[in-house]
Design a protein around this motif. Structure first.
Motif, PDB file in Angstrom:
ATOM      1  N   GLY A 144      45.506  66.062  53.532  1.00 48.48           N
ATOM      2  CA  GLY A 144      47.144  65.993  53.648  1.00 48.48           C
ATOM      3  C   GLY A 144      47.670  66.043  53.132  1.00 48.48           C
ATOM      4  O   GLY A 144      49.147  66.409  53.038  1.00 48.48           O
ATOM      5  N   MET A 145      46.942  65.417  51.586  1.00 51.49           N
ATOM      6  CA  MET A 145      48.203  65.107  50.925  1.00 51.49           C
ATOM      7  C   MET A 145      48.651  67.101  50.323  1.00 51.49           C
ATOM      8  O   MET A 145      50.250  67.064  50.142  1.00 51.49           O
ATOM      9  CB  MET A 145      47.618  64.692  49.494  1.00 51.49           C
ATOM     10  N   LEU A 146      47.661  68.211  49.879  1.00 52.27           N
ATOM     11  CA  LEU A 146      47.621  69.533  49.506  1.00 52.27           C
ATOM     12  C   LEU A 146      48.764  69.635  50.815  1.00 52.27           C
ATOM     13  O   LEU A 146      49.893  70.647  50.448  1.00 52.27           O
ATOM     14  CB  LEU A 146      46.171  69.735  50.079  1.00 52.27           C
ATOM     15  N   TYR A 147      49.191  69.559  51.644  1.00 51.99           N
ATOM     16  CA  TYR A 147      50.257  69.860  52.760  1.00 51.99           C
ATOM     17  C   TYR A 147      51.578  69.878  52.911  1.00 51.99           C
ATOM     18  O   TYR A 147      51.807  70.270  52.928  1.00 51.99           O
ATOM     19  CB  TYR A 147      48.932  69.826  54.878  1.00 51.99           C
ATOM     20  N   LYS A 148      51.095  68.368  52.399  1.00 52.63           N
ATOM     21  CA  LYS A 148      52.031  67.313  52.465  1.00 52.63           C
ATOM     22  C   LYS A 148      52.936  67.986  50.991  1.00 52.63           C
ATOM     23  O   LYS A 148      53.906  68.331  51.447  1.00 52.63           O
ATOM     24  CB  LYS A 148      52.153  65.745  51.583  1.00 52.63           C
TER      25      LYS A 148
END
Length: 422
Positions: free
Chosen positions: A61-65
């Motif tokens: 999730g953090m990588l996508y953000k």
């Protein structure tokens, strides 16, 4: 059902005590311990895998953000692998838990240290006897002949309607039966037990909770379409009142009593020892059940024994009390006392009550707990006893109270029957 921590902490004691039941339990106990260790290992691996999967999901999730899509996609492949691993571990864990439960269901309760060695009823220990055996007139009859002579119980009619082991009580026989039930219930409620009217059919979970199931299906009548069982004793529905319950320590002790018909398929052998009322498929019984603090359950057991004594004393029947040997103690009981009354006409002792302490064996199956003084949940102890089973009490009254003019009614029952002689 024995608790796994108890088994692991007391392995040698458990094996030795079960040996008193003539069971070589060493291999079963080793298998329980091995299965539990495997269960813990699988649970730890599953927890670790799930934790890793959750951590990676948050990272994705953090990588996508942050716009790092390629890295996120690469990590998603890893989560797929972890999900497959989690499923495999979950399946293995569930299978191990079921195998452990099935094995625990096969292991009987550990006999109390006071239970004598022995393999059958011949090895039971007499601990008390009271009452004089009456001298009967020379024309004295066994109860099945008295029942026919005075037309108070019809065994042939019951056989016609249903089959052997289902007698029909008539006239003063039915009235005496009803009087005994009322008298027993009154004695029990006077002693502090709360009266319940209980279902006569129970579900499978109830049978498992008190130890009748699994493996004892052949002793119970089964309503197959609804998967319900006719009760073999009020112990089953009465004790299951407390299934999945957490009591407060201040709630203890709890005592209940109830009258029910009971149904057992086990009757069927032949001979004088099972004639008449000696062994039936359907019979009436008044039960007492207690839920106790573990530290007080054996004092409660003594109290229950003394309570049954008072009833037999009032009926003025000669009786004795036996401490059952390990080989004759039931699957779920830790210690059992049997009461037997003497049938003068049959010249033999007839069992009329069993009073047992199950310690935590039933409570573990039932998940019957109480919150102790430290605020922690602890398994309660369960106890029950017949107070009393009617067929052999009735048989003993008919036989021991017979005279040449008829059958006298015990004085304590006369206000219930409304007559003093048959």
């Amino acid at each position: 059902m024995l608790q796994v921590p108890f088994i692991k902490e007391n392995k040698a004691v458990v094996v030795a005590r079960l040996a008193k039941r003539n069971i070589d339990a060493a291999k079963m106990i080793d298998n329980v311990i091995a299965l539990d260790e495997n269960r813990k290992r699988l649970q730890a691996e599953l927890d670790s895998t799930l934790a890793e999967s959750n951590s990676i999901s948050k990272e994705i999730g953090m990588l996508y953000k942050s716009g790092k899509v390629a890295e996120a996609i690469n990590l998603k492949a890893k989560t797929g692998e972890l999900k497959e691993t989690s499923k495999t571990l979950t399946d293995s864990l569930n299978e191990t838990v079921e195998n452990l439960k099935d094995l625990l269901f096969q292991i009987p309760n550990v006999p109390h240290e006071s239970v004598p060695d022995g393999v059958s009823e011949a090895d039971n220990e007499e601990v008390f006897r009271k009452g004089d055996i009456p001298k009967l007139h020379k024309e004295a009859l066994p109860h099945w002949e008295l029942a026919k002579k005075y037309d108070i119980i019809d065994f042939e009619l019951g056989n016609k309607i249903t089959g052997a082991g289902f007698p029909v009580y008539k006239g003063k026989g039915a009235r005496l039966q009803r009087a005994l039930i009322a008298y027993f219930l009154d004695k029990n409620t006077e002693a502090g037990y709360t009266e319940y009217q209980l279902p006569l059919l129970v579900n499978e979970a109830s049978g498992i909770g008190t130890g009748q199931l699994p493996d004892k299906e052949g002793q119970m009548y089964h309503v197959t379409e609804d998967n319900l069982y006719l009760i073999p004793t009020a112990e089953v529905p009465g004790t299951n009142i407390f299934r999945d319950i957490v009591l407060s320590e201040t709630d203890l002790p709890v005592g209940i009593t109830g009258y029910t018909p009971c149904f057992r398929r086990e009757a069927g052998s032949y001979g004088a020892h099972v004639r008449g009322l000696n062994r039936l498929h359907q019979f009436d019984k008044v039960e007492i059940i207690r839920v106790e603090h573990p530290s007080k359950s054996y004092d409660a057991l003594d109290g229950m024994v003394n309570h049954v004594k008072t009833i037999l004393d009032a009926l003025k029947l000669p009786y004795r009390i036996l401490r059952l040997c390990a080989g004759d103690t039931s699957f779920a009981a830790a210690l059992t006392y049997d009461f037997e009354v003497f049938s003068t006409a049959q010249d033999r002792w007839l069992e009329v009550s069993s009073v047992s302490n199950f310690e935590t064996f039933q409570a573990n199956r039932l998940k019957l707990r109480f919150k102790n003084a430290d605020g922690k949940n602890e398994l309660a102890h369960t106890l029950n006893g017949s107070s009393l089973a009617l067929p052999r009490i009735l048989a003993s009254i008919l036989e021991n109270y017979q005279t040449e003019e008829g059958i006298d009614i015990p004085e304590v029952l006369q206000s219930y029957t409304g007559f003093n002689k048959i």
